[in-house]
Enzyme design. Sequence first.
Site, PDB file in Angstrom:
ATOM      1  N   HIS A   1       1.619   4.376  -3.002  1.00 28.57           N
ATOM      2  CA  HIS A   1       1.945   5.921  -2.631  1.00 28.57           C
ATOM      3  C   HIS A   1       3.160   6.320  -3.022  1.00 28.57           C
ATOM      4  CE1 HIS A   1      -2.008   6.888  -0.686  1.00 28.57           C
ATOM      5  NE2 HIS A   1      -1.733   5.734   0.328  1.00 28.57           N
TER       6      HIS A   1
ATOM      7  N   GLU B   1      -4.504   7.773  -3.337  1.00 30.86           N
ATOM      8  CA  GLU B   1      -4.950   6.532  -2.938  1.00 30.86           C
ATOM      9  C   GLU B   1      -5.399   5.662  -3.896  1.00 30.86           C
ATOM     10  OE1 GLU B   1      -4.839   6.246   0.382  1.00 30.86           O
ATOM     11  OE2 GLU B   1      -5.820   4.404   0.673  1.00 30.86           O
TER      12      GLU B   1
ATOM     13  N   HIS C   1       0.914  -1.162  -0.095  1.00 26.56           N
ATOM     14  CA  HIS C   1      -0.201   0.135  -0.098  1.00 26.56           C
ATOM     15  C   HIS C   1       0.798   1.222   0.022  1.00 26.56           C
ATOM     16  CE1 HIS C   1      -3.634   2.444   0.886  1.00 26.56           C
ATOM     17  NE2 HIS C   1      -2.696   3.154   1.682  1.00 26.56           N
ATOM     18  N   GLU C   2       1.734   1.462   0.754  1.00 28.89           N
ATOM     19  CA  GLU C   2       2.686   2.485   1.050  1.00 28.89           C
ATOM     20  C   GLU C   2       3.638   2.586  -0.383  1.00 28.89           C
ATOM     21  OE1 GLU C   2       1.852   4.558   3.296  1.00 28.89           O
ATOM     22  OE2 GLU C   2       0.379   3.507   4.312  1.00 28.89           O
TER      23      GLU C   2
END
Lengths: 504, 504
Positions: A272, A298, A268-269
């Site tokens: 980003h 997101e 997830h990170e």
Amino acid sequence: MAQTSSTITRYDAYKQKMQQVADIRHAIAVLGWDQETYLPEKGAAFRGQQITTLSTLAHELFTAPQLGELLDALNREKETLEPVAAKNITLSLEDYQKNKKYPASFVAELSQTTNECYHAWINARKEGNYAVFQPVLNRMVELKRKEADLLGYVDHPYNALLNEYEKGATTTMLDKIFSDVKTALTPLLRNIEQRPQVKKDFLHLHYDRNRQWEFGIQLLKDMGYDMTAGRQDVSEHPFTISFSPQDVRVTTRIDENDFGNMTWSCIHEGGHALYEQGLDTTAYGLPSGEAASLGIHESQSRLWENNVGRSLVFWQHHYPQLQQLFPDNLGTVSLQDFYKAINLVQPSLIRTEADELTYHFHVMVRYEIEKGLLEGTYQTKDLREIWNSYYKEFLHVDVPNDTQGVLQDIHWSHGSFGYFPTYSLGSFYAAQFFTAAQQQIPGLTGQIAEGKYEALLSWLRQQVHRHGRYYTSNELCEKITGQPLDFKYFLEYATQKFGNIYGL
Amino acid sequence: MAQTSSTITRYDAYKQKMQQVADIRHAIAVLGWDQETYLPEKGAAFRGQQITTLSTLAHELFTAPQLGELLDALNREKETLEPVAAKNITLSLEDYQKNKKYPASFVAELSQTTNECYHAWINARKEGNYAVFQPVLNRMVELKRKEADLLGYVDHPYNALLNEYEKGATTTMLDKIFSDVKTALTPLLRNIEQRPQVKKDFLHLHYDRNRQWEFGIQLLKDMGYDMTAGRQDVSEHPFTISFSPQDVRVTTRIDENDFGNMTWSCIHEGGHALYEQGLDTTAYGLPSGEAASLGIHESQSRLWENNVGRSLVFWQHHYPQLQQLFPDNLGTVSLQDFYKAINLVQPSLIRTEADELTYHFHVMVRYEIEKGLLEGTYQTKDLREIWNSYYKEFLHVDVPNDTQGVLQDIHWSHGSFGYFPTYSLGSFYAAQFFTAAQQQIPGLTGQIAEGKYEALLSWLRQQVHRHGRYYTSNELCEKITGQPLDFKYFLEYATQKFGNIYGL
């Protein structure tokens, strides 16, 4: 109209001032990163003061009349500028005018309150008692209402705050989307409830910290995250933070009894971070060098986390590596069983650990609460009860304590009201973008099955990252997919995926 | 004259402005700390720019006319202030007037050049080639000459720079001290040379990284370093850095084939850090909350490193612990042999690894070179040859390469000219202070032999730390020891200690 040399001089002066502001904001980011990774306990008070001082300075510089005059002049001669430069001026002028609405005293008070609020949240979590957080949170909510008044809004005060994170988002739009979510996902969830539940106990055996770390770093590298322009550290709450496109850091947390925690936080990170590393370095400090919106941000993390990172093909490549790292835990677990386990759908207490479907009900709780706090129908003193009753209504779970309930998220302690809805928007953008990627990148599924993400990353760079804020979320969505945001892509993706998993 | 309410208002305004400047300077410190501990490779360029922007801002704020007016007004009504407040005004006014001498453009250029110089030094070390460093160093030296001109000086341009680190220090004073050093220490060294050399091979066996780390952390804690108001990390070159008295960090480096490297860097930086942690928290940003001088700072690190940390009594307590950690390496080595080994005197190449006696010859080399560069008798293009010939003359060693020669110290890359002499001054202050401590603290030696440092630390807090800049180095020295700095204390200490070790 030809570009004059004074226009060039003015544009350079504008650029220089913007970079100066960016330098201070990034210094604040470094201080914030340090605060959540390495700051010794007693250092917190002075650190808060230091961040407040820098925030005030950044605000002063960004609202200085000279910058306003420069922007006005450049705005008048905008048609002589290249399109990207012209868009920069439009956006900076908007930002400038918005920032001018904040008195310096408000900025300082907000920064100071944010610091107190963050530490109150930490302490409240330690004690598991919302009451420790409530008085400071109440001041924060009052400041946020004041902020909405300062910024101005149409229809609903919450719109002013939503706009900070997702330009153009309104309660009208979100009420509609969350109503679709409820209407469409509730029957799907009910069908799943009636199927035999999949096993996932093997995800909660003991997973050694160092091996987890190693696996996470490898995933980041495989995704294309540039370790010479970033690093991973450990923090209470995983986050991505950028000090420039050349220094974009991620954090993770490791739970030795929950393998998934670290893994999907990394992916997830990482999503980003790839966005931030893909921004135009030469546009540092300018809108064209910034991310389009939080919803689009997101979309990048969700696309990697869910559409890629929770797919069967992704694990065709990575699961054998994982089995090698944890043979005792996974040696006898088949890929199919692993895949089902990591996609188990089950209403639960913690948003960040929720599955892809119930996740949006978690967001809805926060959306309804924020809306209510802003319009005054909800009071912070009642928040525990409101939270718990929403969890009962939307997720059918009883909240056993505040830490797993109303205190679970860091966002309100940071003053980030209006942020949560972008999580759902991000998932819906992600589904729509990923559908387009599958159509536009030949053999994408096969590449993912081989652990090759270059084509996907390069597509994202080309379609999303390199544009910065040149397009709004909706313009970007139309440009990439030919249509505005449509929930149906997520619904199709979810229906197919979970239909297969649960044999519906 | 009674203190008026307008004086109080003015003093508060002064304090607030000073704290604002301190906040920015500490933010710069955080960015610098991160640069030397965790910064990813590609992040360096934007980081340099960010530090430059903040340096310029701090300079602008500290040289703002409003602050000058405030200081002038407070200076006129100084006799109505408490002594500490009055001293703060005197010192801040001095600092202000000094800073006014630097144009903003000079500050920005110095910050930018420092950043380039640091990275050139890193690269030059990687390649082992001084030529990579020389062109940027040359620009740095030119800036430093310009700085001396801007500041103004009596007798010698180097005095202007010395004064930055050690108020009142001059080439006249240092020529005298280093001449004493040469006269007094040369015969001692010659006597030692003629004695059989002590064994120290066991210090260079394999010492496990993690165990060394653990031992270092324990030493810091034993000394009284507050781990909740600081932390230790790893960097290329060990240093102490303060973000407030509540967040004072140290770094170390670990060489698995040189046990001493980490150990004495911990004790040394620990000594610096205890000073910073002992400063008055309520005087944050004010002179009374800052260290007296670099010489006094170094007296604190040297006192702990040498007078305490290389003493026989210190190791009476800690050596058994060390033997337990490294039984294979030290199990059969006696305390006496260990003590002799860690105090082995032998001319060598690297300053930071030098013994207590030859150390000052290393400093002398740098002193002579800096003096020569400033007055123009030396050129940077000749520095390798000058360095190597001084090492031959003072230390009787041949320098095999630049990394172990002219590139060994970080200081010039930081623009820190005038800093080195404070290392020797620090050792001499340390000897004089420690003599006083032994007279004034009943049973000090016995306490050290039991690993108890509370009384010593509390004496240092009382005598040195809590005063901040209230006293100059010399005033402090007279206050504590009844006399100005006198080299004889160091000479007595050295003659006795090394006389015993080498049986002279």
